[in-house]
Each structure stands twice: as C-alpha cells, then as structure tokens.
Scaffold this motif. Structure first.
Motif, PDB file in Angstrom:
ATOM      1  N   ALA A 140      35.233  64.657 -90.219  1.00 46.94           N
ATOM      2  CA  ALA A 140      36.684  64.710 -90.006  1.00 46.94           C
ATOM      3  C   ALA A 140      37.009  64.489 -88.527  1.00 46.94           C
ATOM      4  O   ALA A 140      37.950  63.767 -88.190  1.00 46.94           O
ATOM      5  N   ALA A 141      36.228  65.112 -87.663  1.00 47.99           N
ATOM      6  CA  ALA A 141      36.450  64.933 -86.223  1.00 47.99           C
ATOM      7  C   ALA A 141      36.187  63.486 -85.815  1.00 47.99           C
ATOM      8  O   ALA A 141      36.940  62.909 -85.020  1.00 47.99           O
ATOM      9  N   ALA A 142      35.123  62.908 -86.362  1.00 48.32           N
ATOM     10  CA  ALA A 142      34.803  61.515 -86.034  1.00 48.32           C
ATOM     11  C   ALA A 142      35.897  60.581 -86.527  1.00 48.32           C
ATOM     12  O   ALA A 142      36.271  59.633 -85.835  1.00 48.32           O
ATOM     13  N   ARG A 143      36.414  60.845 -87.729  1.00 49.07           N
ATOM     14  CA  ARG A 143      37.497  60.008 -88.258  1.00 49.07           C
ATOM     15  C   ARG A 143      38.734  60.121 -87.384  1.00 49.07           C
ATOM     16  O   ARG A 143      39.401  59.124 -87.110  1.00 49.07           O
ATOM     17  N   ALA A 144      39.061  61.344 -86.945  1.00 46.99           N
ATOM     18  CA  ALA A 144      40.228  61.529 -86.080  1.00 46.99           C
ATOM     19  C   ALA A 144      40.034  60.786 -84.757  1.00 46.99           C
ATOM     20  O   ALA A 144      40.957  60.132 -84.267  1.00 46.99           O
ATOM     21  N   ALA A 145      38.826  60.871 -84.203  1.00 48.02           N
ATOM     22  CA  ALA A 145      38.540  60.156 -82.948  1.00 48.02           C
ATOM     23  C   ALA A 145      38.629  58.653 -83.157  1.00 48.02           C
ATOM     24  O   ALA A 145      39.172  57.934 -82.316  1.00 48.02           O
ATOM     25  N   ALA A 146      38.098  58.185 -84.279  1.00 44.83           N
ATOM     26  CA  ALA A 146      38.150  56.748 -84.569  1.00 44.83           C
ATOM     27  C   ALA A 146      39.589  56.285 -84.726  1.00 44.83           C
ATOM     28  O   ALA A 146      39.965  55.222 -84.244  1.00 44.83           O
ATOM     29  N   ARG A 147      40.419  57.084 -85.420  1.00 44.80           N
ATOM     30  CA  ARG A 147      41.827  56.730 -85.584  1.00 44.80           C
ATOM     31  C   ARG A 147      42.532  56.639 -84.240  1.00 44.80           C
ATOM     32  O   ARG A 147      43.290  55.709 -83.981  1.00 44.80           O
ATOM     33  N   ALA A 148      42.279  57.630 -83.378  1.00 47.64           N
ATOM     34  CA  ALA A 148      42.908  57.627 -82.053  1.00 47.64           C
ATOM     35  C   ALA A 148      42.430  56.430 -81.238  1.00 47.64           C
ATOM     36  O   ALA A 148      43.232  55.751 -80.598  1.00 47.64           O
ATOM     37  N   ALA A 149      41.136  56.159 -81.284  1.00 49.15           N
ATOM     38  CA  ALA A 149      40.593  55.012 -80.542  1.00 49.15           C
ATOM     39  C   ALA A 149      41.159  53.717 -81.088  1.00 49.15           C
ATOM     40  O   ALA A 149      41.506  52.811 -80.330  1.00 49.15           O
ATOM     41  N   ALA A 150      41.263  53.612 -82.403  1.00 53.00           N
ATOM     42  CA  ALA A 150      41.810  52.399 -83.015  1.00 53.00           C
ATOM     43  C   ALA A 150      43.264  52.201 -82.608  1.00 53.00           C
ATOM     44  O   ALA A 150      43.683  51.090 -82.300  1.00 53.00           O
ATOM     45  N   GLY A 151      44.044  53.284 -82.599  1.00 49.15           N
ATOM     46  CA  GLY A 151      45.447  53.179 -82.198  1.00 49.15           C
ATOM     47  C   GLY A 151      45.581  52.691 -80.767  1.00 49.15           C
ATOM     48  O   GLY A 151      46.356  51.779 -80.474  1.00 49.15           O
ATOM     49  N   ALA A 152      44.785  53.270 -79.871  1.00 45.26           N
ATOM     50  CA  ALA A 152      44.823  52.856 -78.474  1.00 45.26           C
ATOM     51  C   ALA A 152      44.351  51.409 -78.341  1.00 45.26           C
ATOM     52  O   ALA A 152      44.947  50.617 -77.606  1.00 45.26           O
ATOM     53  N   ALA A 153      43.302  51.071 -79.058  1.00 42.66           N
ATOM     54  CA  ALA A 153      42.792  49.695 -79.010  1.00 42.66           C
ATOM     55  C   ALA A 153      43.829  48.715 -79.536  1.00 42.66           C
ATOM     56  O   ALA A 153      44.039  47.653 -78.955  1.00 42.66           O
ATOM     57  N   GLN A 154      44.483  49.076 -80.628  1.00 45.12           N
ATOM     58  CA  GLN A 154      45.497  48.192 -81.198  1.00 45.12           C
ATOM     59  C   GLN A 154      46.614  47.930 -80.205  1.00 45.12           C
ATOM     60  O   GLN A 154      47.027  46.781 -80.024  1.00 45.12           O
ATOM     61  N   ILE A 155      47.093  48.974 -79.567  1.00 48.76           N
ATOM     62  CA  ILE A 155      48.190  48.823 -78.602  1.00 48.76           C
ATOM     63  C   ILE A 155      47.764  47.871 -77.482  1.00 48.76           C
ATOM     64  O   ILE A 155      48.489  46.930 -77.138  1.00 48.76           O
ATOM     65  N   GLU A 156      46.584  48.073 -76.914  1.00 42.87           N
ATOM     66  CA  GLU A 156      46.141  47.240 -75.797  1.00 42.87           C
ATOM     67  C   GLU A 156      45.862  45.803 -76.242  1.00 42.87           C
ATOM     68  O   GLU A 156      46.170  44.856 -75.519  1.00 42.87           O
ATOM     69  N   ILE A 157      45.288  45.627 -77.417  1.00 43.66           N
ATOM     70  CA  ILE A 157      44.999  44.281 -77.917  1.00 43.66           C
ATOM     71  C   ILE A 157      46.294  43.522 -78.185  1.00 43.66           C
ATOM     72  O   ILE A 157      46.431  42.358 -77.822  1.00 43.66           O
ATOM     73  N   VAL A 158      47.273  44.180 -78.785  1.00 43.93           N
ATOM     74  CA  VAL A 158      48.552  43.516 -79.055  1.00 43.93           C
ATOM     75  C   VAL A 158      49.290  43.241 -77.745  1.00 43.93           C
ATOM     76  O   VAL A 158      49.894  42.190 -77.576  1.00 43.93           O
ATOM     77  N   ARG A 159      49.204  44.173 -76.803  1.00 45.33           N
ATOM     78  CA  ARG A 159      49.819  43.953 -75.488  1.00 45.33           C
ATOM     79  C   ARG A 159      49.243  42.679 -74.849  1.00 45.33           C
ATOM     80  O   ARG A 159      49.974  41.850 -74.324  1.00 45.33           O
ATOM     81  N   GLY A 160      47.925  42.520 -74.921  1.00 49.03           N
ATOM     82  CA  GLY A 160      47.274  41.323 -74.389  1.00 49.03           C
ATOM     83  C   GLY A 160      47.718  40.066 -75.119  1.00 49.03           C
ATOM     84  O   GLY A 160      47.976  39.034 -74.503  1.00 49.03           O
ATOM     85  N   TYR A 161      47.815  40.155 -76.445  1.00 49.85           N
ATOM     86  CA  TYR A 161      48.263  39.017 -77.258  1.00 49.85           C
ATOM     87  C   TYR A 161      49.672  38.609 -76.852  1.00 49.85           C
ATOM     88  O   TYR A 161      49.951  37.425 -76.624  1.00 49.85           O
ATOM     89  N   LEU A 162      50.580  39.571 -76.740  1.00 52.98           N
ATOM     90  CA  LEU A 162      51.970  39.270 -76.386  1.00 52.98           C
ATOM     91  C   LEU A 162      52.057  38.690 -74.969  1.00 52.98           C
ATOM     92  O   LEU A 162      52.832  37.772 -74.729  1.00 52.98           O
ATOM     93  N   SER A 163      51.248  39.219 -74.068  1.00 51.69           N
ATOM     94  CA  SER A 163      51.230  38.712 -72.702  1.00 51.69           C
ATOM     95  C   SER A 163      50.762  37.252 -72.685  1.00 51.69           C
ATOM     96  O   SER A 163      51.339  36.409 -71.989  1.00 51.69           O
ATOM     97  N   GLN A 164      49.733  36.952 -73.452  1.00 55.17           N
ATOM     98  CA  GLN A 164      49.214  35.588 -73.529  1.00 55.17           C
ATOM     99  C   GLN A 164      50.280  34.652 -74.119  1.00 55.17           C
ATOM    100  O   GLN A 164      50.483  33.551 -73.623  1.00 55.17           O
ATOM    101  N   LYS A 165      50.978  35.103 -75.165  1.00 60.86           N
ATOM    102  CA  LYS A 165      52.020  34.265 -75.789  1.00 60.86           C
ATOM    103  C   LYS A 165      53.173  34.029 -74.824  1.00 60.86           C
ATOM    104  O   LYS A 165      53.786  32.996 -74.823  1.00 60.86           O
ATOM    105  N   ARG A 166      53.469  35.034 -73.987  1.00 63.91           N
ATOM    106  CA  ARG A 166      54.549  34.901 -73.010  1.00 63.91           C
ATOM    107  C   ARG A 166      54.222  33.793 -72.013  1.00 63.91           C
ATOM    108  O   ARG A 166      55.096  33.087 -71.538  1.00 63.91           O
ATOM    109  N   GLU A 167      52.916  33.655 -71.690  1.00 61.07           N
ATOM    110  CA  GLU A 167      52.484  32.663 -70.719  1.00 61.07           C
ATOM    111  C   GLU A 167      52.436  31.253 -71.317  1.00 61.07           C
ATOM    112  O   GLU A 167      52.419  30.282 -70.578  1.00 61.07           O
ATOM    113  N   GLU A 168      52.368  31.146 -72.641  1.00 64.39           N
ATOM    114  CA  GLU A 168      52.274  29.820 -73.293  1.00 64.39           C
ATOM    115  C   GLU A 168      53.594  29.087 -73.274  1.00 64.39           C
ATOM    116  O   GLU A 168      54.634  29.595 -73.210  1.00 64.39           O
TER     117      GLU A 168
END
Length: 168
Positions: A140-168
């Motif tokens: 349960a603790a590992a799943r919670a950590a994975a969820r939190a890490a995934a959420g943070a990763a998703q935000i940063e990955i999408v931020r990078g995607y949007l930044s790249q699209k802004r430059e195109e």
C-alpha cells in the motif's frame, strides 16, 4: 475539435467531459474563471491527478501524443517497479511495445499482448504482497509512493510537452 496548446480550456468544455462530483460547475468556475491554458491548468492548487485529468484529454492533446506521453510517464516511474522486481521485464517490455505502437511500428495485437503480460506481472506482485500483513502494508505504501511519483512525473512531462509545442 482539438484545442491549440495555447487556447483556453473553458468551464463549459470541462463540464461536457463529465468531471467527478468534487468538481461541480461552480467550483470549476471558481478555479478557472473565463478559462485557462493547459499550462495554467497544471499550476492550479488541486491534486495532480485532477490537473492531469483535464490536460490529458483528446480535446487538448492529440491521441497519438497522449499515448506517447503515457509511455513517458510509465518510463519515469518504471524504476519503482524495477527496485522491487529487478528481473521482471514485462512492464518495461509493455512500455517499449506501446511506444512502438503509437509510433506506428507495432500492431494492436502486439500492444494487447504486452499489456496483458504487464497486468499479469502487476497481479503477481499484488498477490505476493498480500501474502503477509506487513507485505500488504508495504505494498500500500509503495502504491501510494508510485501514485505520487506518477502524478509529479505527469505534470513535468506535460509541462515539457506544452513548452515544446509553444516553441513550434
């Protein structure tokens, strides 16, 4: 109709996507006013999973890009899986095949097979963890950590995607 990455997402659009009961129209209006860009949505003071729910929508990001972004997120949290199951390559293989699928290099059948193998790996891990009370708590603790890490990763990955699209 898909938005341009700079277009504002409006209350009426979000309401047509049927948000969960935590987000009635009034609350959505309080949060985004006359609308926010996807990048601004990512900065809202709400849980990461809720921000991702809005931005990871086919009206905001093209379906192919969504698939590739999902692969990026899965790759970002893959080390959590590998730390517990270093010899189980099924999840990593699923990510590779799924990325190839979205790039037009693998079939739906290959993607489905790889996904089934990854789910089997997850079920196996869950069954092992459920074998002991301490294991279940650790899982349960590992799943919670994975969820939190995934959420943070998703935000940063999408931020990078949007930044790249802004430059195109």
């Amino acid at each position: 109709e898909m938005l341009n990455h700079m277009d504002k997402i409006t209350v009426s659009q979000i309401m047509t996507w049927n948000p969960c009961p935590d987000y009635p129209e009034g609350r959505v209006r309080e949060l985004i006013g006359d609308g926010l860009t996807p990048a601004q949505i990512l900065d809202l003071p709400i849980p990461a999973e809720d921000r991702i729910w809005v931005v990871f929508h086919e009206d905001v990001i093209p379906r192919r890009d969504l698939g590739l972004l999902a692969c990026d997120v899965a790759s970002a949290v893959l080390p959590i899986w590998l730390a517990h199951y270093p010899t189980d390559a099924r999840v990593a293989a699923c990510i590779r095949v799924t990325r190839r699928y979205w790039l037009g290099e693998a079939t739906e059948q290959e993607r489905t097979a790889a996904g089934a193998a990854a789910w089997a790996a997850a079920r196996m891990a869950s069954a092992r963890a459920a074998g002991a009370a301490a294991g279940a708590a650790a899982w349960a603790a590992a799943r919670a950590a994975a969820r939190a890490a995934a959420g943070a990763a998703q935000i940063e990955i999408v931020r990078g995607y949007l930044s790249q699209k802004r430059e195109e």
